[in-house]
Design an enzyme around this catalytic site. Sequence first.
Site, short mmCIF file in Angstrom:
data_model
loop_
_atom_site.label_atom_id
_atom_site.label_comp_id
_atom_site.label_asym_id
_atom_site.label_seq_id
_atom_site.Cartn_x
_atom_site.Cartn_y
_atom_site.Cartn_z
CD GLU A 49 0.82 9.77 -8.53
OE1 GLU A 49 1.97 10.25 -7.70
OE2 GLU A 49 -0.35 9.25 -8.03
CG ASP A 60 -2.32 0.80 -7.61
OD1 ASP A 60 -2.54 1.66 -6.95
OD2 ASP A 60 -1.19 0.22 -8.39
CE1 TYR A 175 0.68 8.65 -2.23
CE2 TYR A 175 1.12 9.43 -4.36
CZ TYR A 175 0.23 8.86 -3.24
OH TYR A 175 -1.02 8.23 -3.81
#
Length: 277
Positions: A49, A60, A175
């Site tokens: 990834e 993030d 995911y």
Amino acid sequence: MSRIEQRFAELREQNRAALIPYVTAGDPEPGATVPLMHALVAAGADLIELGVPFSDPMADGPVIQKACERALRFGTSLRDVLAMVAEFRKTDTTTPVVLMGYLNPVERMGYEAFAATAKTAGLDGLLTVDLPPEESEEVVDLLEASGIDPIFLVAPTTSDARIDHVARAARGFVYYVSLKGVTGSQTLDTSALAERLEGLRRHTGLPLGVGFGIRDAQTAAQVAQVADAVVVGSAIVRLAEEHDGDADGFARAAATVVREMRDAMDVARSPGAAATV
């Protein structure tokens, strides 16, 4: 059959979970990324990834935010990242590569231009954190026409209605964000995770990858017992900062982490292994 589908099929036959390390392209410097990708594959990575540096990576935590900042100091762009994928493909034609990032760079490049360039580079999947599945039809159609799997996130707070949208739009794998919060969070309840994944499997037959909170080999092994893939990001990316620009040292340290996780995951999925969740 796409490279991603093929890889998961191979792993399923071996009763193994996929290990998917995340690295930020261009960190600690652009020339280090492709050798790092090869090192991770040699250490046991099944898919890569590759993070596209972005100035406002809202999903993030500080570790990956700093990695983006380091990569952006070199001006690392989406086109640069796709060039890295093309370079990687010169010597590795089998390991799937997924780009993970945000929609803005793709929009600026243009969806059609991105799809065409990504296909030529040998990209296998795209995960854009801020693309709602309900509004993804145009992007999904272009990606699928170019043989690129659109990958979507599902979170603990995702409604059943949205999960159904994801199940219809997604290809490759889904995911699952195992924690509420940003990347780099520390606490993972693997018992609750197992229950949540069981519920998700009622919506989709795609492989389920789990990321956020995978901090060491023990956690990776626990997640591998209930998931089809383990995605590890901050635990690897923080090593770049620890090695202070030493790209070779970072690659060696990252490969060691991946190798330890790969071994622990394989033991956890071996016949007779005791359940730890």
